[in-house]
Design a protein around this motif. Sequence first.
Motif, PDB file in Angstrom:
ATOM      1  N   UNK A  19       0.814  -1.222   0.000  1.00 46.30           N
ATOM      2  CA  UNK A  19       0.000   0.000   0.000  1.00 46.30           C
ATOM      3  C   UNK A  19       0.845   1.269   0.000  1.00 46.30           C
ATOM      4  N   UNK A  20       2.135   1.136   0.282  1.00 45.89           N
ATOM      5  CA  UNK A  20       2.998   2.305   0.360  1.00 45.89           C
ATOM      6  C   UNK A  20       2.794   3.101   1.631  1.00 45.89           C
ATOM      7  N   UNK A  21       2.142   2.486   2.612  1.00 51.45           N
ATOM      8  CA  UNK A  21       1.899   3.163   3.892  1.00 51.45           C
ATOM      9  C   UNK A  21       3.215   3.318   4.654  1.00 51.45           C
ATOM     10  N   UNK A  22       3.238   4.272   5.540  1.00 56.93           N
ATOM     11  CA  UNK A  22       4.435   4.565   6.324  1.00 56.93           C
ATOM     12  C   UNK A  22       4.587   3.590   7.481  1.00 56.93           C
ATOM     13  N   UNK A  23       5.827   3.226   7.745  1.00 55.28           N
ATOM     14  CA  UNK A  23       6.108   2.350   8.878  1.00 55.28           C
ATOM     15  C   UNK A  23       6.112   3.114  10.195  1.00 55.28           C
ATOM     16  N   UNK A  24       5.825   4.401  10.145  1.00 58.31           N
ATOM     17  CA  UNK A  24       5.754   5.169  11.394  1.00 58.31           C
ATOM     18  C   UNK A  24       4.637   4.668  12.302  1.00 58.31           C
ATOM     19  N   UNK A  25       3.763   3.826  11.787  1.00 53.79           N
ATOM     20  CA  UNK A  25       2.735   3.210  12.635  1.00 53.79           C
ATOM     21  C   UNK A  25       3.373   2.367  13.738  1.00 53.79           C
ATOM     22  N   UNK A  26       4.639   2.005  13.579  1.00 49.28           N
ATOM     23  CA  UNK A  26       5.339   1.180  14.567  1.00 49.28           C
ATOM     24  C   UNK A  26       6.085   2.006  15.609  1.00 49.28           C
ATOM     25  N   UNK A  27       6.128   3.317  15.455  1.00 51.63           N
ATOM     26  CA  UNK A  27       6.963   4.155  16.326  1.00 51.63           C
ATOM     27  C   UNK A  27       6.593   4.010  17.796  1.00 51.63           C
ATOM     28  N   UNK A  28       5.325   4.068  18.122  1.00 49.05           N
ATOM     29  CA  UNK A  28       4.925   4.013  19.529  1.00 49.05           C
ATOM     30  C   UNK A  28       5.371   2.699  20.181  1.00 49.05           C
ATOM     31  N   UNK A  29       5.099   1.579  19.544  1.00 48.61           N
ATOM     32  CA  UNK A  29       5.468   0.279  20.116  1.00 48.61           C
ATOM     33  C   UNK A  29       6.990   0.130  20.209  1.00 48.61           C
ATOM     34  N   UNK A  30       7.708   0.592  19.191  1.00 46.22           N
ATOM     35  CA  UNK A  30       9.169   0.524  19.223  1.00 46.22           C
ATOM     36  C   UNK A  30       9.739   1.424  20.313  1.00 46.22           C
ATOM     37  N   UNK A  31       9.106   2.576  20.530  1.00 55.73           N
ATOM     38  CA  UNK A  31       9.528   3.474  21.607  1.00 55.73           C
ATOM     39  C   UNK A  31       9.334   2.820  22.960  1.00 55.73           C
ATOM     40  N   UNK A  32       8.178   2.199  23.141  1.00 53.79           N
ATOM     41  CA  UNK A  32       7.895   1.529  24.408  1.00 53.79           C
ATOM     42  C   UNK A  32       8.862   0.380  24.662  1.00 53.79           C
ATOM     43  N   UNK A  33       9.303  -0.269  23.601  1.00 53.45           N
ATOM     44  CA  UNK A  33      10.276  -1.355  23.711  1.00 53.45           C
ATOM     45  C   UNK A  33      11.679  -0.822  24.017  1.00 53.45           C
ATOM     46  N   UNK A  34      11.909   0.463  23.751  1.00 55.86           N
ATOM     47  CA  UNK A  34      13.211   1.070  24.019  1.00 55.86           C
ATOM     48  C   UNK A  34      14.153   1.074  22.834  1.00 55.86           C
ATOM     49  N   UNK A  35      13.656   0.740  21.669  1.00 58.19           N
ATOM     50  CA  UNK A  35      14.506   0.626  20.484  1.00 58.19           C
ATOM     51  C   UNK A  35      15.142   1.965  20.111  1.00 58.19           C
ATOM     52  N   UNK A  36      14.397   3.060  20.225  1.00 55.60           N
ATOM     53  CA  UNK A  36      14.938   4.343  19.788  1.00 55.60           C
ATOM     54  C   UNK A  36      16.022   4.884  20.716  1.00 55.60           C
ATOM     55  N   UNK A  37      16.155   4.311  21.905  1.00 52.34           N
ATOM     56  CA  UNK A  37      17.212   4.745  22.809  1.00 52.34           C
ATOM     57  C   UNK A  37      18.367   3.788  22.909  1.00 52.34           C
ATOM     58  N   UNK A  38      18.370   2.747  22.076  1.00 50.29           N
ATOM     59  CA  UNK A  38      19.424   1.736  22.184  1.00 50.29           C
ATOM     60  C   UNK A  38      20.820   2.289  21.939  1.00 50.29           C
ATOM     61  N   UNK A  39      20.941   3.276  21.078  1.00 46.67           N
ATOM     62  CA  UNK A  39      22.274   3.784  20.756  1.00 46.67           C
ATOM     63  C   UNK A  39      22.721   4.901  21.690  1.00 46.67           C
ATOM     64  N   UNK A  40      21.894   5.269  22.645  1.00 52.70           N
ATOM     65  CA  UNK A  40      22.230   6.355  23.553  1.00 52.70           C
ATOM     66  C   UNK A  40      22.745   5.819  24.885  1.00 52.70           C
ATOM     67  N   UNK A  41      23.709   6.522  25.473  1.00 53.39           N
ATOM     68  CA  UNK A  41      24.190   6.081  26.786  1.00 53.39           C
ATOM     69  C   UNK A  41      23.118   6.284  27.857  1.00 53.39           C
TER      70      UNK A  41
END
Length: 141
Positions: A38-60
């Motif tokens: 459909x060409x939809x954006x994967x940003x639909x996953x941002x909230x769940x990935x944030x809750x999992x801590x994925x976006x902070x993995x590279x930060x001290x």
Amino acid sequence: MNYLNRMGVTSDDQALADAVGRFATAELAPKASQLDETGASVTCHVKALSELGVFGMNLPERWGGSGVTPTGLVLALAEISHACAATSSMIGAHFLGTDAVLIAGSGTPAALPQVTLKERGYAGKFYQTHGVANNDFLRVG
């Protein structure tokens, strides 16, 4: 000793990869082809990935990240890539942005204005790294 140990993979790295892999298999993989078709954006996953801590993995940890080792980060991203390459690409782009602050920043993020994402339904925050006033970094377009 297995080959992962020889490559410097710790039990914590493997546990992280396993946890992210379970999430990716359950949440990302079932939606990947529909998003592609459909060409939809994967940003639909941002909230769940944030809750999992994925976006902070590279930060001290001192900056609110999880302090994951580079090896753990690569293994976790490989699990996400296996389930949904587009989602992995989005996360990689995020890491490029935060890595720029890590590499060129002053090391004192508390002195920078913080923009919280919580009121918009996301777990996390980011820092404004320049002095231009009246920017709304959460508004796109």
